[in-house]
Design a protein around this motif. Structure first.
Motif, PDB file in Angstrom:
ATOM      1  N   VAL A 207     -12.636   8.816  -6.694  1.00 26.62           N
ATOM      2  CA  VAL A 207     -11.725   9.452  -5.746  1.00 26.62           C
ATOM      3  C   VAL A 207     -10.604  10.129  -6.521  1.00 26.62           C
ATOM      4  O   VAL A 207     -10.155   9.629  -7.564  1.00 26.62           O
ATOM      5  N   HIS A 208     -10.143  11.273  -6.012  1.00 27.83           N
ATOM      6  CA  HIS A 208      -9.053  11.998  -6.668  1.00 27.83           C
ATOM      7  C   HIS A 208      -7.838  11.084  -6.826  1.00 27.83           C
ATOM      8  O   HIS A 208      -7.553  10.238  -5.958  1.00 27.83           O
ATOM      9  N   GLU A 209      -7.131  11.253  -7.902  1.00 27.67           N
ATOM     10  CA  GLU A 209      -6.008  10.359  -8.240  1.00 27.67           C
ATOM     11  C   GLU A 209      -4.955  10.283  -7.143  1.00 27.67           C
ATOM     12  O   GLU A 209      -4.255   9.268  -7.007  1.00 27.67           O
ATOM     13  N   SER A 210      -4.854  11.308  -6.317  1.00 24.36           N
ATOM     14  CA  SER A 210      -3.854  11.306  -5.242  1.00 24.36           C
ATOM     15  C   SER A 210      -4.139  10.233  -4.197  1.00 24.36           C
ATOM     16  O   SER A 210      -3.217   9.763  -3.520  1.00 24.36           O
ATOM     17  N   ASN A 211      -5.408   9.872  -4.037  1.00 25.64           N
ATOM     18  CA  ASN A 211      -5.783   8.859  -3.042  1.00 25.64           C
ATOM     19  C   ASN A 211      -6.546   7.675  -3.637  1.00 25.64           C
ATOM     20  O   ASN A 211      -7.019   6.824  -2.893  1.00 25.64           O
ATOM     21  N   ARG A 212      -6.648   7.624  -4.953  1.00 23.27           N
ATOM     22  CA  ARG A 212      -7.504   6.609  -5.589  1.00 23.27           C
ATOM     23  C   ARG A 212      -7.045   5.184  -5.277  1.00 23.27           C
ATOM     24  O   ARG A 212      -7.839   4.336  -4.874  1.00 23.27           O
ATOM     25  N   GLU A 213      -5.779   4.922  -5.466  1.00 19.87           N
ATOM     26  CA  GLU A 213      -5.283   3.561  -5.249  1.00 19.87           C
ATOM     27  C   GLU A 213      -5.361   3.185  -3.768  1.00 19.87           C
ATOM     28  O   GLU A 213      -5.700   2.044  -3.420  1.00 19.87           O
ATOM     29  N   LYS A 214      -5.091   4.135  -2.894  1.00 24.78           N
ATOM     30  CA  LYS A 214      -5.190   3.871  -1.459  1.00 24.78           C
ATOM     31  C   LYS A 214      -6.633   3.532  -1.081  1.00 24.78           C
ATOM     32  O   LYS A 214      -6.885   2.628  -0.278  1.00 24.78           O
ATOM     33  N   SER A 215      -7.578   4.258  -1.664  1.00 25.95           N
ATOM     34  CA  SER A 215      -8.989   3.994  -1.382  1.00 25.95           C
ATOM     35  C   SER A 215      -9.387   2.610  -1.868  1.00 25.95           C
ATOM     36  O   SER A 215     -10.113   1.876  -1.181  1.00 25.95           O
ATOM     37  N   ARG A 216      -8.908   2.241  -3.043  1.00 23.23           N
ATOM     38  CA  ARG A 216      -9.228   0.921  -3.583  1.00 23.23           C
ATOM     39  C   ARG A 216      -8.697  -0.179  -2.657  1.00 23.23           C
ATOM     40  O   ARG A 216      -9.404  -1.148  -2.344  1.00 23.23           O
ATOM     41  N   LEU A 217      -7.476  -0.023  -2.190  1.00 20.87           N
ATOM     42  CA  LEU A 217      -6.868  -1.030  -1.329  1.00 20.87           C
ATOM     43  C   LEU A 217      -7.564  -1.095   0.030  1.00 20.87           C
ATOM     44  O   LEU A 217      -7.738  -2.178   0.600  1.00 20.87           O
ATOM     45  N   MET A 218      -7.966   0.061   0.561  1.00 18.34           N
ATOM     46  CA  MET A 218      -8.670   0.072   1.840  1.00 18.34           C
ATOM     47  C   MET A 218     -10.014  -0.636   1.737  1.00 18.34           C
ATOM     48  O   MET A 218     -10.397  -1.418   2.611  1.00 18.34           O
ATOM     49  N   LEU A 219     -10.753  -0.353   0.667  1.00 24.33           N
ATOM     50  CA  LEU A 219     -12.052  -0.997   0.483  1.00 24.33           C
ATOM     51  C   LEU A 219     -11.893  -2.504   0.314  1.00 24.33           C
ATOM     52  O   LEU A 219     -12.670  -3.280   0.878  1.00 24.33           O
ATOM     53  N   ARG A 220     -10.890  -2.906  -0.444  1.00 19.99           N
ATOM     54  CA  ARG A 220     -10.676  -4.338  -0.635  1.00 19.99           C
ATOM     55  C   ARG A 220     -10.281  -5.015   0.677  1.00 19.99           C
ATOM     56  O   ARG A 220     -10.712  -6.135   0.965  1.00 19.99           O
ATOM     57  N   SER A 221      -9.496  -4.331   1.478  1.00 21.37           N
ATOM     58  CA  SER A 221      -9.093  -4.879   2.769  1.00 21.37           C
ATOM     59  C   SER A 221     -10.305  -5.047   3.680  1.00 21.37           C
ATOM     60  O   SER A 221     -10.451  -6.064   4.368  1.00 21.37           O
ATOM     61  N   LEU A 222     -11.180  -4.056   3.685  1.00 22.60           N
ATOM     62  CA  LEU A 222     -12.385  -4.122   4.505  1.00 22.60           C
ATOM     63  C   LEU A 222     -13.310  -5.239   4.018  1.00 22.60           C
ATOM     64  O   LEU A 222     -13.878  -5.991   4.814  1.00 22.60           O
ATOM     65  N   GLU A 223     -13.450  -5.351   2.716  1.00 20.83           N
ATOM     66  CA  GLU A 223     -14.313  -6.398   2.148  1.00 20.83           C
ATOM     67  C   GLU A 223     -13.788  -7.791   2.493  1.00 20.83           C
ATOM     68  O   GLU A 223     -14.576  -8.700   2.800  1.00 20.83           O
ATOM     69  N   GLN A 224     -12.484  -7.958   2.479  1.00 25.79           N
ATOM     70  CA  GLN A 224     -11.904  -9.248   2.845  1.00 25.79           C
ATOM     71  C   GLN A 224     -12.183  -9.569   4.311  1.00 25.79           C
ATOM     72  O   GLN A 224     -12.472 -10.717   4.665  1.00 25.79           O
TER      73      GLN A 224
END
Length: 284
Positions: A207-224
């Motif tokens: 994911v582009h750096e502008s949204n990379r960390e947000k994407s990581r956190l969203m995926l982790r939230s969904l996985e939890q």
């Protein structure tokens, strides 16, 4: 005709509520869809939705973008197929079938919805809202057990002579790579003309750096929330697998290109990999 609402709403889990909540704007497009959603208690998903919005302020936009683009692809295929069947794998509680019947009633031969859970409850809601409808058939079945499923579809009046659109929305996130590969292999070898629409998640590193960390956190939230990991794919993984099974890729879109196609400009997804979700459609 839409009948009275159910006496008590059907209460669903937080993860099942998530997309219904995020895409609630979309269900105002059709009277039956709106009435259907009003019969579901999505309150359990409110905290999960809130956490998503805290991580990524455009969480609703990506859910709506996915669904609107799938509708856009159905519109394209409806121009190509005078008559067609629809098979929704992992249908869940989304009322897409109600929308499709409103838009393409005369073209649709049958819509088959397949999932392991909630099909009885969903059937009851459909019947309450629109009565018995021969075009709608809900099947409680493991959608990854494709040989047995194809046999079951034939028993339910699936016709290989009629083009079929297989929709795998929010599906490949949750199945193993081996099951996904087997699914494509079996669909490719099955009789008849078949179109497939599916969405997938790209690795947050892509994911582009502008949204990379947000994407990581969203995926982790969904996985939890789910309690298991989300399967991710690079675009070349998906296209390579489709081509290996002799599929003909029709469309392949990032969130950027979907937003541009649907709205004529990019306001949220500026870069080609601004979003973590992509959609591809192909034919066997």
């Amino acid at each position: 005709m839409i009948s009275e609402p159910l006496k008590s709403k059907f209460k669903i889990s937080p993860t099942a509520s998530l997309v219904l909540c995020l895409a609630s704007e979309l269900y105002r497009d059709g009277k039956t869809c709106q009435a259907y959603v009003e019969n579901i208690d999505t309150s359990e998903g409110e905290s999960l939705v809130k956490s998503f919005k805290q991580v990524f302020e455009h969480s609703e936009s990506i859910a709506i973008l996915r669904k609107r683009y799938i509708r856009h692809l159905f519109e394209d295929y409806a121009k190509q197929f005078p008559k067609f069947q629809v098979c929704i794998l992992g249908a869940g509680l989304d009322p897409l079938s109600l929308y499709l019947l409103e838009q393409y009633h005369d073209q649709i031969e049958t819509i088959f919805e397949v999932d392991m859970e909630s099909m009885d409850e969903k059937r009851a809601m459909y019947t309450k809202l629109i009565g018995d409808n021969d075009k709608l058939k809900l099947i409680t079945h493991d959608a990854t057990d494709i040989d047995a499923l194809l046999d079951e579809l034939k028993k339910m009046d699936y016709h290989a002579s009629i083009p079929t659109i297989f929709l795998l929305e929010g599906f490949v996130y949750y199945i193993s790579r081996d099951k996904f590969s087997t699914l494509l292999e079996k669909l490719a070898s099955a009789d008849g003309q078949k179109a497939v629409i599916l969405d997938y998640v790209i690795p947050f590193e892509a994911v582009h750096e502008s949204n990379r960390e947000k994407s990581r956190l969203m995926l982790r939230s969904l996985e939890q929330g789910l309690g298991w990991p989300i399967m991710v794919y690079h675009t070349f993984d998906i296209t390579g697998l489709i081509q290996f099974f002799k599929g003909n890729i029709i469309t392949s879109d990032s969130t950027q290109s979907m937003e541009k196609t649907l709205y004529g400009e990019n306001k949220i997804y500026i870069q080609p990999t601004s979003g973590f979700m992509e959609i591809i459609s192909f034919q066997f």
